[in-house]
Design a protein around this motif. Structure first.
Motif, mmCIF file in Angstrom:
data_model
loop_
_atom_site.group_PDB
_atom_site.id
_atom_site.type_symbol
_atom_site.label_atom_id
_atom_site.label_comp_id
_atom_site.label_asym_id
_atom_site.label_seq_id
_atom_site.Cartn_x
_atom_site.Cartn_y
_atom_site.Cartn_z
ATOM 1 N N ASP A 123 -3.074 -1.631 7.957
ATOM 2 C CA ASP A 123 -3.263 -0.232 7.556
ATOM 3 C C ASP A 123 -2.460 0.024 6.277
ATOM 4 N N ARG A 124 -3.104 -0.051 5.154
ATOM 5 C CA ARG A 124 -2.420 0.045 3.863
ATOM 6 C C ARG A 124 -1.903 1.459 3.600
ATOM 7 N N ARG A 125 -2.644 2.434 4.027
ATOM 8 C CA ARG A 125 -2.183 3.814 3.849
ATOM 9 C C ARG A 125 -0.900 4.050 4.635
ATOM 10 N N MET A 217 -0.325 1.584 -5.505
ATOM 11 C CA MET A 217 -1.651 1.252 -6.020
ATOM 12 C C MET A 217 -1.948 -0.238 -5.848
ATOM 13 N N GLU A 218 -0.954 -1.074 -6.026
ATOM 14 C CA GLU A 218 -1.166 -2.506 -5.815
ATOM 15 C C GLU A 218 -1.503 -2.787 -4.352
ATOM 16 N N ILE A 219 -0.828 -2.105 -3.443
ATOM 17 C CA ILE A 219 -1.117 -2.274 -2.017
ATOM 18 C C ILE A 219 -2.573 -1.899 -1.728
ATOM 19 N N LEU A 220 -3.053 -0.843 -2.342
ATOM 20 C CA LEU A 220 -4.426 -0.395 -2.103
ATOM 21 C C LEU A 220 -5.460 -1.320 -2.734
ATOM 22 N N ARG A 221 -5.154 -1.821 -3.930
ATOM 23 C CA ARG A 221 -6.184 -2.530 -4.710
ATOM 24 C C ARG A 221 -6.038 -4.043 -4.732
ATOM 25 N N ASN A 222 -4.904 -4.547 -4.271
ATOM 26 C CA ASN A 222 -4.643 -5.991 -4.391
ATOM 27 C C ASN A 222 -4.643 -6.448 -5.849
ATOM 28 N N GLU A 223 -4.163 -5.604 -6.724
ATOM 29 C CA GLU A 223 -4.040 -5.995 -8.126
ATOM 30 C C GLU A 223 -2.762 -5.411 -8.705
ATOM 31 N N GLN A 224 -2.138 -6.156 -9.607
ATOM 32 C CA GLN A 224 -0.897 -5.720 -10.218
ATOM 33 C C GLN A 224 -1.167 -4.687 -11.306
ATOM 34 N N SER A 252 -10.267 6.079 -7.736
ATOM 35 C CA SER A 252 -11.623 6.244 -7.223
ATOM 36 C C SER A 252 -11.666 6.812 -5.808
ATOM 37 N N THR A 253 -10.605 6.629 -5.040
ATOM 38 C CA THR A 253 -10.568 7.144 -3.670
ATOM 39 C C THR A 253 -9.629 8.342 -3.606
ATOM 40 N N GLU A 256 -5.984 7.257 -3.827
ATOM 41 C CA GLU A 256 -5.615 6.924 -5.204
ATOM 42 C C GLU A 256 -5.430 8.181 -6.041
ATOM 43 N N LYS A 257 -6.273 9.184 -5.826
ATOM 44 C CA LYS A 257 -6.121 10.439 -6.552
ATOM 45 C C LYS A 257 -4.824 11.147 -6.163
ATOM 46 N N THR A 258 -4.410 10.988 -4.909
ATOM 47 C CA THR A 258 -3.137 11.559 -4.466
ATOM 48 C C THR A 258 -1.964 10.895 -5.178
ATOM 49 N N LEU A 259 -2.105 9.600 -5.446
ATOM 50 C CA LEU A 259 -1.027 8.839 -6.086
ATOM 51 C C LEU A 259 -1.011 8.995 -7.606
#
Length: 282
Positions: A123-125, A217-224, A252-253, A256-259
């Motif tokens: 659960d990434r969130r 954001m990295e946790i959500l997207r798996n990208e640095q 996009s989600t 992500e908009k919250t962050l």
């Protein structure tokens, strides 16, 4: 490490005792031959305390490293929170060698990046929410972490905990402040706020918010951060930051908009961690 003068050793121990009375000499069993990982200011070992595994952070044999340890102790010993790695105390000897060390709880899950590689359906969130609570707690105690990255979030079971307080300081206590901010090489630069990277400011609560935003954001997207730009080497990132290039493509989600307000280039426009928690809980 070369043998230190005995009186100097005693002086350092006395300073440590004044900061934190939890001297654990003689009750920590550790193997100095088995290091978990090595950093700029020391090495991490696995130890045993009260029949459970603990983390033993050993500093290097330089006066700069010892002062680094003293500063870290001043901050860390005052912190208690479910999303903060717990400091148990300190030792000054390992196998009869003078090796000042900090002892904390052991986190079997490793850092959050490795945890997600092994548990991609986690659960990434919830992870982000827990990290946010840890950062918000630090800020409520007037502590600036100074180095919030995925590498400095470790997993105690399913609970994320902030670790490594070597660059942290108490806002009101000048004795805990590190020297002038030096932005080094390596991945950490990717998570450093623009105003810190280009030398306009030292670390602040606002720069912590940026580091949290990049980590989340990295946790959500798996990208640095900056992974989609043409900048391939971390040492080139200051130029990108100076040109206000964002660390991620537009959100996009809803999460992500919250962050997104965490990653405002003007630190005055970033939201605080309390607002982050309220927004994530909405």
């Amino acid at each position: 490490m070369e043998p230190a003068d005995k009186s100097w050793q005693q002086e350092l121990e006395e300073r440590m005792l004044q900061i934190d009375p939890r001297n654990l000499n003689g009750v920590i069993d550790t193997d100095p031959q088995r290091a978990r990982e090595q950093g700029c200011f020391g090495t991490i070992y696995k130890g045993i305390y009260n029949n459970r595994k603990v983390c033993v952070k050993v500093v290097g044999g330089f006066s700069r490293s010892f002062e680094h340890l003293i500063r870290e102790m001043r901050v860390w010993c005052q912190l208690t929170h479910p999303h903060i790695v717990q400091l148990y105390g300190w030792i000054s000897y390992i196998k009869e060698d003078f090796r000042p060390s900090l002892v904390s709880n052991w986190c079997d899950g490793g850092n959050v990046r490795g945890f997600l590689e092994r548990h991609p359906n986690a659960d990434r969130r919830a992870l982000i929410y827990g990290i946010a609570h840890g950062v918000e707690y630090l800020h409520s105690e007037d502590v600036v972490h100074g180095d919030i990255t995925p590498a400095n979030v470790v997993m105690n079971g399913n609970i994320p905990q902030l670790c490594d307080f070597g660059t942290s300081f108490l806002i009101w206590d000048t004795t805990t402040r590190p020297g002038p901010t030096v932005v080094g090489y390596g991945m950490v630069l990717r998570y450093t706020a623009p105003e810190v990277t280009v030398g306009e400011s030292g670390s602040t609560k606002e720069s912590d918010v940026w580091g949290f935003g990049c980590t989340a954001m990295e946790i959500l997207r798996n990208e640095q951060p900056y992974s989609t730009t043409t900048i391939l080497v971390d040492m080139h990132n200051p130029a990108a930051l100076a040109q206000s290039k964002p660390p991620f493509t537009p959100p996009s989600t809803q999460t992500e908009k919250t962050l997104a307000p965490c990653l405002e280039f003007n630190p005055k426009n970033r939201i605080d961690m309390g607002t982050v928690i309220v927004s994530l809980n909405g």
